[in-house]
Each structure stands twice: as structure tokens, then as C-alpha cells.
Design a protein around this motif. Structure first.
Motif, PDB file in Angstrom:
ATOM      1  N   LEU A  98       0.848  -1.185   0.000  1.00 15.68           N
ATOM      2  CA  LEU A  98       0.000   0.000   0.000  1.00 15.68           C
ATOM      3  C   LEU A  98       0.887   1.240   0.000  1.00 15.68           C
ATOM      4  N   LEU A  99       0.591   2.171  -0.881  1.00 18.70           N
ATOM      5  CA  LEU A  99       1.311   3.446  -0.929  1.00 18.70           C
ATOM      6  C   LEU A  99       0.422   4.530  -0.327  1.00 18.70           C
ATOM      7  N   PHE A 100       0.904   5.163   0.718  1.00 18.84           N
ATOM      8  CA  PHE A 100       0.166   6.246   1.355  1.00 18.84           C
ATOM      9  C   PHE A 100       0.570   7.608   0.808  1.00 18.84           C
ATOM     10  N   HIS A 101       1.787   7.674   0.247  1.00 17.39           N
ATOM     11  CA  HIS A 101       2.299   8.913  -0.331  1.00 17.39           C
ATOM     12  C   HIS A 101       3.108   8.571  -1.582  1.00 17.39           C
ATOM     13  N   ASP A 102       3.324   9.563  -2.414  1.00 16.81           N
ATOM     14  CA  ASP A 102       4.218   9.426  -3.552  1.00 16.81           C
ATOM     15  C   ASP A 102       5.621   9.110  -3.025  1.00 16.81           C
ATOM     16  N   PRO A 103       6.186   7.957  -3.377  1.00 15.50           N
ATOM     17  CA  PRO A 103       7.502   7.604  -2.824  1.00 15.50           C
ATOM     18  C   PRO A 103       8.677   8.305  -3.497  1.00 15.50           C
ATOM     19  N   PHE A 104       8.463   8.866  -4.679  1.00 13.86           N
ATOM     20  CA  PHE A 104       9.597   9.363  -5.453  1.00 13.86           C
ATOM     21  C   PHE A 104      10.332  10.559  -4.845  1.00 13.86           C
ATOM     22  N   PRO A 105       9.650  11.484  -4.166  1.00 14.05           N
ATOM     23  CA  PRO A 105      10.431  12.549  -3.525  1.00 14.05           C
ATOM     24  C   PRO A 105      11.495  12.002  -2.568  1.00 14.05           C
ATOM     25  N   LYS A 106      11.148  10.981  -1.800  1.00 16.76           N
ATOM     26  CA  LYS A 106      12.125  10.373  -0.894  1.00 16.76           C
ATOM     27  C   LYS A 106      13.148   9.541  -1.664  1.00 16.76           C
ATOM     28  N   LEU A 107      12.717   8.875  -2.705  1.00 19.34           N
ATOM     29  CA  LEU A 107      13.624   8.021  -3.472  1.00 19.34           C
ATOM     30  C   LEU A 107      14.663   8.819  -4.250  1.00 19.34           C
ATOM     31  N   GLN A 108      14.406  10.102  -4.459  1.00 20.82           N
ATOM     32  CA  GLN A 108      15.392  10.934  -5.152  1.00 20.82           C
ATOM     33  C   GLN A 108      16.724  10.963  -4.402  1.00 20.82           C
ATOM     34  N   GLU A 109      16.658  10.722  -3.100  1.00 24.31           N
ATOM     35  CA  GLU A 109      17.883  10.712  -2.299  1.00 24.31           C
ATOM     36  C   GLU A 109      18.808   9.549  -2.671  1.00 24.31           C
ATOM     37  N   TYR A 110      18.273   8.579  -3.419  1.00 28.08           N
ATOM     38  CA  TYR A 110      19.049   7.369  -3.729  1.00 28.08           C
ATOM     39  C   TYR A 110      19.414   7.277  -5.212  1.00 28.08           C
ATOM     40  N   ARG A 111      19.341   8.387  -5.920  1.00 25.50           N
ATOM     41  CA  ARG A 111      19.617   8.356  -7.357  1.00 25.50           C
ATOM     42  C   ARG A 111      21.088   8.094  -7.675  1.00 25.50           C
ATOM     43  N   SER A 112      21.959   8.258  -6.706  1.00 26.80           N
ATOM     44  CA  SER A 112      23.371   7.956  -6.930  1.00 26.80           C
ATOM     45  C   SER A 112      23.725   6.520  -6.545  1.00 26.80           C
ATOM     46  N   TYR A 113      22.708   5.740  -6.136  1.00 24.27           N
ATOM     47  CA  TYR A 113      22.923   4.353  -5.734  1.00 24.27           C
ATOM     48  C   TYR A 113      22.646   3.403  -6.900  1.00 24.27           C
ATOM     49  N   ASP A 114      23.017   2.150  -6.704  1.00 19.94           N
ATOM     50  CA  ASP A 114      22.634   1.096  -7.642  1.00 19.94           C
ATOM     51  C   ASP A 114      21.285   0.501  -7.256  1.00 19.94           C
ATOM     52  N   LEU A 115      21.071   0.392  -5.951  1.00 19.14           N
ATOM     53  CA  LEU A 115      19.872  -0.283  -5.455  1.00 19.14           C
ATOM     54  C   LEU A 115      19.528   0.224  -4.063  1.00 19.14           C
ATOM     55  N   ALA A 116      18.236   0.518  -3.853  1.00 18.85           N
ATOM     56  CA  ALA A 116      17.713   0.820  -2.522  1.00 18.85           C
ATOM     57  C   ALA A 116      16.468  -0.038  -2.332  1.00 18.85           C
ATOM     58  N   ALA A 117      16.375  -0.716  -1.192  1.00 19.22           N
ATOM     59  CA  ALA A 117      15.285  -1.666  -1.007  1.00 19.22           C
ATOM     60  C   ALA A 117      14.720  -1.590   0.396  1.00 19.22           C
ATOM     61  N   GLN A 118      13.477  -2.021   0.511  1.00 24.71           N
ATOM     62  CA  GLN A 118      12.848  -2.176   1.821  1.00 24.71           C
ATOM     63  C   GLN A 118      13.650  -3.191   2.629  1.00 24.71           C
TER      64      GLN A 118
END
Length: 230
Positions: free
Chosen positions: A35-55
Motif C-alpha cells: 500500500l502506498l500512502f504517499h508518492d515515494p519518489f520525492p524520498k527516493l530521489q535521495e538514492y539516485r546515486s545508488y545502484d539499489l535501494a530496497a525495503q
């Protein structure tokens, strides 16, 4: 659960993800029980320099991953697919196996208080009335750490996230439904299931069996609990 059909689906899953990365796209993979309660992409922008970010579950969760189209990540996916066949393991185990053995991968776990597993969320949100003001910060809730779709839907119903009741087994009035009595002060939770033939409940610690035609708590509850219900 490991079956040949499930195994091949997970191979296809990693293959499709790899092919999307080969096209140069960032990819957010989300299982259907998230379930998504909010748009996750604003937070995921912090990981754009990574290869992988996961729960984070006990280890990496392959059911919620933000995957970047780097050379390293494409190699990780290729090697994970190969490892699935080589070790006869599922995608999550293979992916974690390869991530641990890839020295140059830039990997991060997403914050568990924002991207929550089913185990973490259910510890404080068993029922709909357990929601609180702090929940506004939660971005996603993954209904995992529970197997079978019927159990997942049952948990969602108790949490107020799933309202459909086609077979009438949850919300309908007796003889099809159930009654929940929650006495927080005494930590007593009595689940009474109503069936057409008789009224009974699963017996386990706080749960007791209802005798057919029993109309009083004294007939079905240990004496230590009777004062809390009567």
C-alpha cells in the motif's frame, strides 16, 4: 513457497527488471501487496546515486526496490538469475546473495519507519483503531510476513484497508460473520466465529471454544476472564 511455477515467475521478474534497466530507465518495483500512502519518489530521489535501494525485512526485500540502470546493477541482476538456477533458490535470496558478494555495489536499505514491512506495521497496527497521527509520515506498507492471499486480505480487513466481502465471511451478520471483543486493560481479546451449524472459535491461548447454544460468557470463558467480559 517454492514451486516450479513460482520459481519461473521470479526468474521472469528479474529478467524484466534487467531489460528495463538495459533501456536506461530507473525502476521502482512494487509487489501487489504493498500500500502506498504517499508518492515515494520525492524520498527516493535521495538514492539516485545508488545502484539499489530496497525495503528492509530481515534482509533485503525484493518486493519493494528502487533499481538504477548502472552497469553494476545490471551485472547483479544477471548474476542473480544465474544463481537462482545454480542454487535452486528464489529471487530474493539470490539477489541478496549476489549483493553481499558484489564489492562495488552502492546499496542502501530504505528507512523502515517510512517504508514499512508487514511485521513492523502490524506490531502497532493490528486493528483500524490503532492508527495515529504519526502514521502521516509512513510512505508505504508491505503486507508481507504472512502467507496466503486469504490471510493477507484478512489482515487488511482488520486494519481497515480492504472493504470487499464477496463471500460474506467477514462483515456479514450472523450466521456468517464474527464478533470481536477487545478489552485492552486486561489484554483480553476474544474472537467468536459464527458458523451456520454451530458457533465456535479457534482455540489458542486467548481464544476459547464456544459451546453450541451457549449464551453466557460463564459457559465458555475461564473464570479469570469472566469478570472482564460480564
Amino acid at each position: 513457497m517454492w514451486t516450479k511455477s513460482a520459481f519461473l515467475k521470479m526468474v521472469l521478474k528479474l529478467t524484466v527488471i534487467r531489460d528495463v534497466l538495459n533501456c536506461g530507465y530507473n525502476l521502482l518495483y512494487v509487489d501487489s501487496d504493498v500500500l502506498l500512502f504517499h508518492d515515494p519518489f520525492p524520498k527516493l530521489q535521495e538514492y539516485r546515486s545508488y545502484d539499489l535501494a530496497a525495503q528492509k525485512d530481515d534482509t533485503l526485500c525484493a518486493g519493494f526496490m528502487y533499481v538504477l540502470p548502472t552497469i553494476t546493477m545490471r551485472h547483479v541482476l544477471y548474476n542473480s538469475i544465474h544463481t537462482m538456477y545454480q542454487r535452486s533458490i528464489m529471487d530474493q535470496d539470490a539477489l541478496y546473495w549476489i549483493v553481499l558478494r558484489t564489492s562495488d555495489i552502492k546499496f542502501a536499505y530504505l528507512p523502515s519507519n517510512l517504508f514499512m514491512s508487514g511485521r513492523d506495521y502490524a506490531q502497532t497496527h493490528q486493528f483500524i483503531w490503532d492508527r495515529n497521527d504519526n502514521d502521516t509520515n509512513i510512505i508505504s506498507y508491505h503486507n508481507n510476513f504472512i502467507i496466503m492471499i486469504s490471510n493477507k486480505l484478512y489482515r487488511w480487513r482488520e486494519q481497515g484497508f480492504y472493504l470487499e466481502d464477496k463471500d460474506g465471511s467477514y462483515y456479514s451478520t450472523p450466521p456468517g460473520g464474527y464478533v470481536l471483543i477487545d478489552n485492552v486493560s486486561s489484554r483480553l481479546c476474544l474472537l467468536v466465529c459464527y458458523h451456520r451449524s454451530e458457533r465456535s472459535s479457534e482455540t489458542s491461548n486467548s481464544f476459547v471454544t464456544l459451546k453450541p447454544n451457549s449464551d453466557h460468557a460463564s459457559d465458555v470463558l475461564p473464570s479469570i476472564y469472566q469478570q472482564d467480559v460480564l
